[in-house]
Design a protein around this motif. Structure first.
Motif, PDB file in Angstrom:
ATOM      1  N   LEU A 129       0.835  -1.201   0.000  1.00  0.00           N
ATOM      2  CA  LEU A 129       0.000   0.000   0.000  1.00  0.00           C
ATOM      3  C   LEU A 129       0.866   1.247   0.000  1.00  0.00           C
ATOM      4  O   LEU A 129       0.664   2.162  -0.813  1.00  0.00           O
ATOM      5  N   ARG A 130       1.850   1.292   0.921  1.00  0.00           N
ATOM      6  CA  ARG A 130       2.695   2.477   0.997  1.00  0.00           C
ATOM      7  C   ARG A 130       3.509   2.653  -0.267  1.00  0.00           C
ATOM      8  O   ARG A 130       3.666   3.768  -0.771  1.00  0.00           O
ATOM      9  N   LYS A 131       4.026   1.547  -0.817  1.00  0.00           N
ATOM     10  CA  LYS A 131       4.806   1.643  -2.046  1.00  0.00           C
ATOM     11  C   LYS A 131       3.935   2.113  -3.212  1.00  0.00           C
ATOM     12  O   LYS A 131       4.407   2.862  -4.072  1.00  0.00           O
ATOM     13  N   GLY A 132       2.673   1.697  -3.247  1.00  0.00           N
ATOM     14  CA  GLY A 132       1.780   2.157  -4.306  1.00  0.00           C
ATOM     15  C   GLY A 132       1.500   3.638  -4.214  1.00  0.00           C
ATOM     16  O   GLY A 132       1.542   4.366  -5.216  1.00  0.00           O
ATOM     17  N   LEU A 133       1.220   4.116  -2.992  1.00  0.00           N
ATOM     18  CA  LEU A 133       1.009   5.547  -2.794  1.00  0.00           C
ATOM     19  C   LEU A 133       2.280   6.327  -3.100  1.00  0.00           C
ATOM     20  O   LEU A 133       2.230   7.410  -3.700  1.00  0.00           O
ATOM     21  N   GLU A 134       3.413   5.774  -2.686  1.00  0.00           N
ATOM     22  CA  GLU A 134       4.707   6.419  -2.950  1.00  0.00           C
ATOM     23  C   GLU A 134       4.931   6.584  -4.458  1.00  0.00           C
ATOM     24  O   GLU A 134       5.412   7.626  -4.912  1.00  0.00           O
ATOM     25  N   ALA A 135       4.562   5.559  -5.226  1.00  0.00           N
ATOM     26  CA  ALA A 135       4.741   5.623  -6.677  1.00  0.00           C
ATOM     27  C   ALA A 135       3.910   6.752  -7.277  1.00  0.00           C
ATOM     28  O   ALA A 135       4.389   7.522  -8.119  1.00  0.00           O
ATOM     29  N   GLY A 136       2.646   6.863  -6.833  1.00  0.00           N
ATOM     30  CA  GLY A 136       1.803   7.933  -7.347  1.00  0.00           C
ATOM     31  C   GLY A 136       2.317   9.311  -6.984  1.00  0.00           C
ATOM     32  O   GLY A 136       2.329  10.229  -7.822  1.00  0.00           O
ATOM     33  N   LEU A 137       2.765   9.479  -5.750  1.00  0.00           N
ATOM     34  CA  LEU A 137       3.307  10.764  -5.316  1.00  0.00           C
ATOM     35  C   LEU A 137       4.619  11.079  -6.029  1.00  0.00           C
ATOM     36  O   LEU A 137       4.902  12.247  -6.326  1.00  0.00           O
ATOM     37  N   THR A 138       5.404  10.051  -6.312  1.00  0.00           N
ATOM     38  CA  THR A 138       6.651  10.264  -7.053  1.00  0.00           C
ATOM     39  C   THR A 138       6.370  10.804  -8.443  1.00  0.00           C
ATOM     40  O   THR A 138       7.045  11.736  -8.912  1.00  0.00           O
ATOM     41  N   VAL A 139       5.375  10.244  -9.113  1.00  0.00           N
ATOM     42  CA  VAL A 139       4.983  10.760 -10.430  1.00  0.00           C
ATOM     43  C   VAL A 139       4.566  12.221 -10.299  1.00  0.00           C
ATOM     44  O   VAL A 139       4.911  13.060 -11.145  1.00  0.00           O
ATOM     45  N   GLY A 140       3.848  12.545  -9.225  1.00  0.00           N
ATOM     46  CA  GLY A 140       3.395  13.919  -9.024  1.00  0.00           C
ATOM     47  C   GLY A 140       4.537  14.898  -8.861  1.00  0.00           C
ATOM     48  O   GLY A 140       4.568  15.946  -9.520  1.00  0.00           O
ATOM     49  N   ILE A 141       5.513  14.572  -7.993  1.00  0.00           N
ATOM     50  CA  ILE A 141       6.596  15.532  -7.782  1.00  0.00           C
ATOM     51  C   ILE A 141       7.534  15.586  -8.982  1.00  0.00           C
ATOM     52  O   ILE A 141       8.090  16.638  -9.292  1.00  0.00           O
TER      53      ILE A 141
ATOM     54  N   THR B 272       6.549  15.396 -11.979  1.00  0.00           N
ATOM     55  CA  THR B 272       5.826  16.176 -12.991  1.00  0.00           C
ATOM     56  C   THR B 272       5.863  17.668 -12.680  1.00  0.00           C
ATOM     57  O   THR B 272       6.052  18.501 -13.568  1.00  0.00           O
ATOM     58  N   VAL B 273       5.702  18.014 -11.404  1.00  0.00           N
ATOM     59  CA  VAL B 273       5.560  19.421 -11.008  1.00  0.00           C
ATOM     60  C   VAL B 273       6.892  20.048 -10.619  1.00  0.00           C
ATOM     61  O   VAL B 273       7.151  21.216 -10.929  1.00  0.00           O
ATOM     62  N   TRP B 274       7.750  19.313  -9.935  1.00  0.00           N
ATOM     63  CA  TRP B 274       9.011  19.859  -9.441  1.00  0.00           C
ATOM     64  C   TRP B 274      10.141  19.643 -10.435  1.00  0.00           C
ATOM     65  O   TRP B 274      10.123  18.686 -11.211  1.00  0.00           O
ATOM     66  N   THR B 275      11.120  20.519 -10.390  1.00  0.00           N
ATOM     67  CA  THR B 275      12.353  20.288 -11.147  1.00  0.00           C
ATOM     68  C   THR B 275      13.221  19.306 -10.372  1.00  0.00           C
ATOM     69  O   THR B 275      13.019  19.065  -9.180  1.00  0.00           O
TER      70      THR B 275
END
Length: 238
Positions: A132-144, A146-149
Motif C-alpha cells: 500500500l505504501r509503495k503504491g502511494l509512494e509511486a503515485g506521489l513520485t509521479v506527481g513531484i 511532474t511538477v518539481w524540477t
C-alpha cells in the motif's frame, strides 16, 4: 430498512470524502512545496508523535530550511553518489534496480528507491514497508517528478532527510555533527553524512563504525568518478 442498510451509504460517503480530502491535500502540498520552504515532513511528524506517545517529551524533530545555493555542492553530489546515480536522467524510478532487487529477493519490498521516491515518502507518507505504501509512494513520485524540477526534488530531499535521532535536514546535521553551516561542508563530511542515510538511527555520523567509514570512502570515490561538482553543473542541479 435495516440499520446496516441505512448506515452503509453514510459510511461510503464519508470514506470517499476522506479519500478525496487526502488526495487533495497531497496535490496542494506538491504544488505549494514546489516553491515554498517545507516546515516539516510526514516522517518528522511521525517521529515526533511516536516520541510523545512513548512519554519522551524531550525529543524534538528539528530541521532548518536551506536553499540549494546555501548548501555546499559536495552534499548534493554525495547523496546522488550514495543513493541514486541515475537521478538526473530517470523519471522517478530506476526500473533496472527495481527488477534486480525483486529478482534477488523473491518479490520482497526493499531497496531500489530513488531520491525522488525517498522524497515523496519522507514528505507525505509513513515509514515502513508495505505494498500500500509503495503504491502511494509511486503515485506521489509521479506527481513531484511532474511538477518539481530535479533541483527542487534534491533541495527538498536534503532538507527533510533523516540524519540521526531528531536530526532532519542537512543544515541541522551539519551544525549538530560538525558545528558549522551546511554551506561549509567538506567532501569528506558530506560523504560521511550520506553514508548514514540507509539507516540513520543505527549508523551515526558522530560515532561512525568501521562500516560507515568504509561506505564514506566508497562514496568519495563515486563522487570523483561522477566528475565532482561539474556533474551537478552539467545537469543544472546547482
Amino acid at each position: 430498512m435495516s440499520q446496516r442498510k441505512r448506515t452503509e451509504p453514510w459510511i461510503k460517503k464519508w470514506l470517499l470524502r476522506g479519500i478525496f480530502s487526502i488526495l487533495g491535500g497531497w496535490g496542494a502540498g506538491i504544488v505549494l512545496f514546489s516553491f515554498l520552504p517545507v516546515p516539516f515532513s510526514a516522517v518528522m511528524a511521525e517521529r515526533q508523535l511516536g516520541a510523545w506517545l512513548r512519554g519522551d517529551f524531550g525529543y524534538v524533530a528539528h530541521s532548518d530550511w536551506m536553499a540549494m545555493d546555501d548548501i555546499a555542492p559536495w552534499m548534493p553530489l554525495a547523496v546522488i553518489a550514495a543513493e541514486d546515480q541515475k537521478f538526473p536522467s530517470h523519471w522517478g524510478f530506476d526500473v533496472q534496480a527495481i527488477l534486480s532487487v525483486l529478482d534477488r529477493d523473491g518479490g520482497r519490498i526493499r531497496g531500489a528507491s530513488t531520491l525522488s521516491q525517498q522524497t515523496a515518502k519522507n514528505m507525505f507518507l509513513w515509514d515502513g514497508r508495505s505494498w500500500l505504501r509503495k503504491g502511494l509512494e509511486a503515485g506521489l513520485t509521479v506527481g513531484i517528478e511532474t511538477v518539481w524540477t530535479k533541483r527542487r526534488i534534491l533541495t527538498v530531499y536534503l532538507n527533510v532527510a533523516e540524519f540521526g535521532e531528531g536530526v532532519f535536514g542537512v543544515e541541522e546535521a551539519s551544525r549538530r555533527y560538525f558545528h558549522k553551516s551546511a554551506s561549509r561542508l567538506t567532501p569528506s563530511e558530506a560523504a560521511l553524512l550520506a553514508a548514514v542515510l540507509p539507516n540513520p538511527i543505527r549508523f551515526r555520523a558522530n560515532a561512525p563504525s568501521a562500516y560507515v567509514r568504509q561506505r564514506q570512502q566508497w562514496i568519495l570515490r563515486q563522487m570523483r568518478q561522477l566528475g565532482g561538482t561539474d556533474f551537478l553543473r552539467q545537469h543544472n542541479l546547482l
